[in-house]
Design a protein around this motif. Structure first.
Motif, PDB file in Angstrom:
ATOM      1  N   UNK A 121      42.786  42.126  23.731  1.00 44.28           N
ATOM      2  CA  UNK A 121      42.605  43.372  24.472  1.00 44.28           C
ATOM      3  C   UNK A 121      41.116  43.702  24.485  1.00 44.28           C
ATOM      4  N   UNK A 122      40.660  44.267  25.579  1.00 44.76           N
ATOM      5  CA  UNK A 122      39.256  44.664  25.699  1.00 44.76           C
ATOM      6  C   UNK A 122      39.161  46.167  25.541  1.00 44.76           C
ATOM      7  N   UNK A 123      38.126  46.578  24.853  1.00 46.14           N
ATOM      8  CA  UNK A 123      38.058  47.977  24.428  1.00 46.14           C
ATOM      9  C   UNK A 123      37.889  48.933  25.608  1.00 46.14           C
ATOM     10  N   UNK A 124      36.803  48.751  26.349  1.00 42.50           N
ATOM     11  CA  UNK A 124      36.475  49.751  27.363  1.00 42.50           C
ATOM     12  C   UNK A 124      37.239  49.522  28.671  1.00 42.50           C
ATOM     13  N   UNK A 125      37.497  48.262  29.010  1.00 43.38           N
ATOM     14  CA  UNK A 125      38.251  48.018  30.248  1.00 43.38           C
ATOM     15  C   UNK A 125      39.737  48.260  30.064  1.00 43.38           C
TER      16      UNK A 125
END
Length: 982
Positions: free
Chosen positions: A193-197
């Motif tokens: 999982x990507x934090x900001x996106x």
């Protein structure tokens, strides 16, 4: 509630105690509060885990905490002095592990290492890279040296099986910063999982990635905090504002659901699932508060209630019964539970007992069950009872932590209902009969038996009854143990002449339940004179046999208080008295008894069959009024025994042909009893046999026999090969015999046939010609058993002569005669062309152009088909004409013999025929031929002219108008040929 004291010193640090929250109804519970926020969480197994403190942008001290019981309690580990945050922890089950450290005051990235399972750490930093990781199954990727990645990385993760993934760092241009990863070894998929996106990516090779889910549709703001974890088929991620989301690997994380829980605004890895089945979900909030869900976050997983107990309720049984039931004790959480003591307590009445218990100490693994069996015996005491099974034990200590002691009570209850009296009596009525008022007394007794399981007490009786009836005195209460009996004697002494009746009643009691036992007493008081009493009113001989005698004895008693005088004896019927002393004028005093023995039949004659009845009348004087003693008697004098025995149980009449005569036999029937046996008749169940010459009924005296005659009838319907039947004999035998089976096998009618092939034979050698004897196609010899056929071949022996050496070896005949035989050792059979035998003849030159052979007088030796055609029939016939074409080498002679109008038969079929025959003739010149058909008496029944051209010509001759039979076919030109057609 699971509570214990866990505060103790360890390696210079304090133990942190975390208690289960009291709000058990909530899905999420805050169970602890640390002084500093938590930045990462890691578990090597469901019980053993680590947390590291820190938060980006905050100058906080570094701490690592350890749990050995799934997060129930924590202990602080020893760490190098420093500030900043622990970004990742990964510890191998062998005790070796690593922690990634970042410092805010003095920006640098450190790597710490432990070798004792996380209790102490040391700085092993080299270089300026950090990152380590672990998958959901506890497989850890460790650094041998700080990782030397082309760019920043946020961690190293491994999948079971060894596949390693390095997650992108904050400057990754493709996906953005990925804080967490999970490797699904079952489907072999990576999840990051990507934090900001706020996006979930999946990959099967760790290199190429596909966007799978965008969390923005579920979020009100903020970002993902970084951690994605998996336990079983379930995935979890934490957000900065919206708590925790749950997905599933079963659809490759296509769908997600919000399950509440704490949010965390820091870049942390503070989410993990512990517990035996992943039901204990742990999450830290941004302040350091530890939250736990014991059911997977939303009630979808099992609760972590430590102990599950099944109590015992015996419900309601009677106090006579006993019963056995079981209670269970189950460990529902991960640490093993050790049972150290089991005892039955609070059982003052002693009605409960433990019949088995485990060998102590007994360790229960997670999910394991101990069973305790309790025996409940009320011991005939009704009432309600309770007791407890006390189970003492503790959860095993791990890595030096104190034990958690739990004492549990298993409740045992039971109810015993009272059992009332169960009574059996010997009678319902005491009939004292007639008793004199002058002092006669008649006694009898009444029995009360305890048929129950507990003691019965007789507490009162017989109540108020008429003074003519009295009973023995009983001391109340009178106890009757189970199976015991009391006989209460009653007396009848009338004082006046009348009928008496009353109902004595006794009261019985058992376990507080009462019951009345009531019966009837009756009697008749008569005046004080001689009184005749006799219990048997009718003398019944039942059924007697004439094979043996029987007798019946009766008696009468003077129960009065005066004498009785025998006045007369009058007997009617076929019986007699023997051995009796009663005579006319005899005095019978009070209390005297006279016995009479009766025998059926006359005294000096054998018994007679049939129903007999009669009576003995004795009149008395001396009583008021006069007394008469009438003894009727009845009986049936039967025939005695009649035992029917048959000499044969199975009769086989052998083999017969359809024309065989009837075959007779007899069955000897014997009477082995002592009385005459009657045979009323006999019947057959099927066909093929008959009873003849029997005159029913047939009487058979004892020890004698009689013959039952029967014969056979040939029943060949439906192509039967055997007649099966059975005879049932009807008699008055005491024991009927079974059916007698009959059998007769049938030789079916068989037709065989052969004929002389009519095809014109030609010489194939200088002066030799052959003919074929063929089997009739519809009348085969196969299976007939025929080994020889005798027949005549009628021919002119001056023109042709039989040659045995050129004929079939099994064909024999006279050289100059007409008699021939076909013989075979086993059975005559044709070859594949239907030929039975070939006959060769030598030809002598004559002026004639042709000669004829005819098959006649055929027979099968040993079978006269004319007398017995049912067994075997033989059809035969046929004739053949021999043309002398080219027999001789001299053409001029041959031409002379052939004449000037040659005509040859090429084919004639079918033979036998039904509607028409086809005739093929060959002619060397155009000509007209005459076809004529004659019956066996020489009458011409059909004539037809045929026009022939050069070569072969086929013509149809209709025969459908001819009746069935044997005919001759004649072809007229200068050549004649004879054939049989049917």
């Amino acid at each position: 509630m699971l509570c214990r004291k866990l505060i103790r010193k360890f390696a210079g640090a304090f133990v942190l105690t975390l208690l289960l929250a009291s709000n058990v109804s909530a899905t999420w519970n805050k169970v602890a509060q640390l002084a500093e926020p938590i930045n990462c969480v890691f578990f090597t197994d469901p019980n053993h885990g680590f947390i590291g403190t820190g938060a980006q942008g905050l100058n906080l001290s570094l701490q690592i905490w350890i749990t050995n019981n799934g997060g129930v309690s924590w202990i602080q580990a020893g760490v190098p002095v420093g500030d900043g945050e622990v970004t990742q922890i990964a510890v191998n089950p062998n005790g070796v592990g690593y922690a990634s450290i970042t410092s805010e005051n003095n920006p640098r990235h450190n790597l710490w290492k432990t070798t004792d399972g996380g209790y102490s750490w040391q700085d092993v930093s080299v270089g300026n890279r950090y990152g380590t990781g672990v998958d959901g199954n506890g497989v850890v990727a460790f650094w041998n040296n700080p990782i030397n990645s082309p760019g920043n990385t946020n961690g190293v993760f491994t999948m079971r099986g060894g596949t390693t993934l390095i997650t992108p760092g904050p400057y990754d241009p493709k996906h953005g910063e990925a804080w967490g990863a999970y490797g699904d070894s079952a489907q072999h998929l990576w999840y990051i999982i990507t934090e900001q996106s706020r996006t979930l990516y999946i990959s099967s090779d760790g290199t190429t990635w596909k966007s799978r889910f965008g969390f923005g549709s579920l979020m009100t703001g903020g970002f993902l905090t970084g951690a994605i974890i998996g336990i079983g088929n379930t995935l979890y991620v934490q957000t900065e504002r919206d708590g925790i989301f749950r997905g599933s690997t079963l659809d490759s994380a296509k769908t997600w659901t919000s399950i509440g829980g704490p949010s965390n605004t820091y870049d942390t890895r503070t989410l993990f699932a512990s517990g035996c089945s992943g039901q204990m979900l742990l999450a830290f909030d941004k302040t350091g508060g530890l939250w736990r869900s014991d059911d997977g976050g939303d009630g979808t997983r099992a609760s972590t209630t430590p102990i599950a107990i099944t109590h015992i309720d015996f419900f309601s049984i009677t106090s006579c019964q006993n019963s056995t039931k079981k209670a269970t004790f189950k460990n529902k959480i991960c640490p093993p539970f050790v049972i150290t003591s089991v005892s039955l307590i609070n059982n003052p009445s002693g009605v409960f007992s433990l019949t088995n218990s485990p060998t102590l100490p007994d360790t229960l693994a997670p999910g394991e069950i101990d069973t305790f069996t309790v025996f409940f015996n009320p011991n005939l005491k009704p009432g309600g009872y309770t007791a407890q099974i006390e189970v003492k034990g503790h959860y095993e200590s791990t890595d030096g932590l104190p034990e958690v002691t739990i004492d549990s009570l298993i409740h045992v209850i039971g109810t015993a209902q009272p059992v009332g009296p169960s009574i059996e009596t010997n009678l319902q009525t005491i009939d004292f009969g007639r008793s004199s008022i002058c002092g006669g007394e008649v006694d009898s007794f009444f029995t009360i038996k305890n048929t129950g399981c507990d003691t019965v007490q007789v507490i009162a009786g017989p109540g108020k009854i008429d003074s003519a009836f009295t009973s023995d005195t009983i001391h109340f209460p009178y106890s009757l143990p189970p199976g015991a009996t009391i006989n209460i004697h009653f007396h009848f002494r009338p004082t006046i002449a009348k009928s008496f009746s009353d109902f004595p009643t006794f009261n019985v009691l058992a376990q507080g339940k009462g019951q009345d036992v009531k019966f009837n007493v009756i009697g008749v008081g008569v005046p004080g004179t001689g009184l005749l009493s006799y219990p048997q009113q009718v003398v019944d001989f039942d059924t007697l046999s004439i094979c043996g005698n029987d007798s019946v004895t009766t008696f009468f008693t003077n129960t009065g208080c005066g004498e009785l005088v025998v006045d007369s004896l009058i007997a009617q019927g076929h019986f007699h008295l023997a051995g009796n002393s009663i005579t006319q004028g005899m005095k019978i005093m009070p209390g005297d008894t006279v016995r009479l023995t009766f025998y059926p039949g006359d005294a000096n004659a054998p018994l007679k069959k049939g129903i007999d009845s009669g009576h003995l009348l004795i009149t008395f004087t001396g009583g008021l009024p006069p007394k008469n003693f009438l003894v009727p008697f009845v009986g049936y004098i039967g025939d005695g025994t009649r035992e029917l025995v048959a000499s044969l149980n199975n009769i086989d009449f052998g083999i017969a042909s359809p024309c065989s005569p009837e075959k007779d036999t007899t069955i000897n029937l014997f009477n082995s009893g002592c009385d005459t046996l009657q045979i009323f008749g006999a019947s057959l169940a099927a066909t093929g046999f008959m009873l003849s010459g029997n005159n029913f009924p047939i009487s058979i005296p004892p020890g004698k026999s009689a013959l039952l005659h029967m014969s056979t009838l040939l029943d060949t319907t439906n192509a039967k090969v055997a007649n099966l039947d059975s005879i049932t004999i009807f008699s008055n035998s005491d024991h009927a015999i079974g059916a007698i089976n009959l059998r007769r096998r049938i030789t079916a009618h068989r037709e065989v046939g052969f004929y002389l092939d009519a095809t014109a034979a030609r010489g194939t050698d200088q002066g030799v010609v052959t003919f074929e004897l063929k089997e009739s196609p519809t009348k085969p010899f196969a299976g007939s058993g025929v080994k020889q056929i005798d027949f005549d071949l009628i021919h002119n022996s001056d023109l042709i002569e039989f040659i045995p050496s050129r004929s079939s070896s099994w064909l024999s005949g006279s050289a100059n005669g007409n008699t021939f035989s076909i013989q075979n050792n086993s059975e005559i059979s044709p070859d594949t062309n239907g030929v039975l035998a070939t006959a060769a003849f030598r030809v002598y030159l004559t002026k004639d152009a042709s000669t004829t052979l005819a098959l006649t007088k055929a027979s099968i030796p040993g079978i006269d088909t004319a007398v017995d055609p049912c067994a075997m029939s033989l059809s035969y016939g046929g004739s053949a004409t021999f043309n002398y074409d080219f027999v001789c080498a001299e053409p001029t002679i041959a031409k002379f013999m052939n004449g000037t109008l040659p005509l040859k038969i090429i084919a004639l079929y079918p033979n036998p025929s039904k509607d028409e025959i086809s005739l093929t003739l060959e002619s060397t010149t155009p000509q007209t031929a005459q076809v004529e058909i004659f019956n066996l008496i020489g009458e011409n029944v059909l004539s037809q002219t045929i026009r022939l051209g050069v070569g072969s010509t086929t013509n149809k001759i209709r025969t459908s108008m001819l009746p069935q039979g044997i005919y001759q076919l004649r072809f007229g030109s200068q050549l004649r040929t004879f054939m049989q057609i049917r």
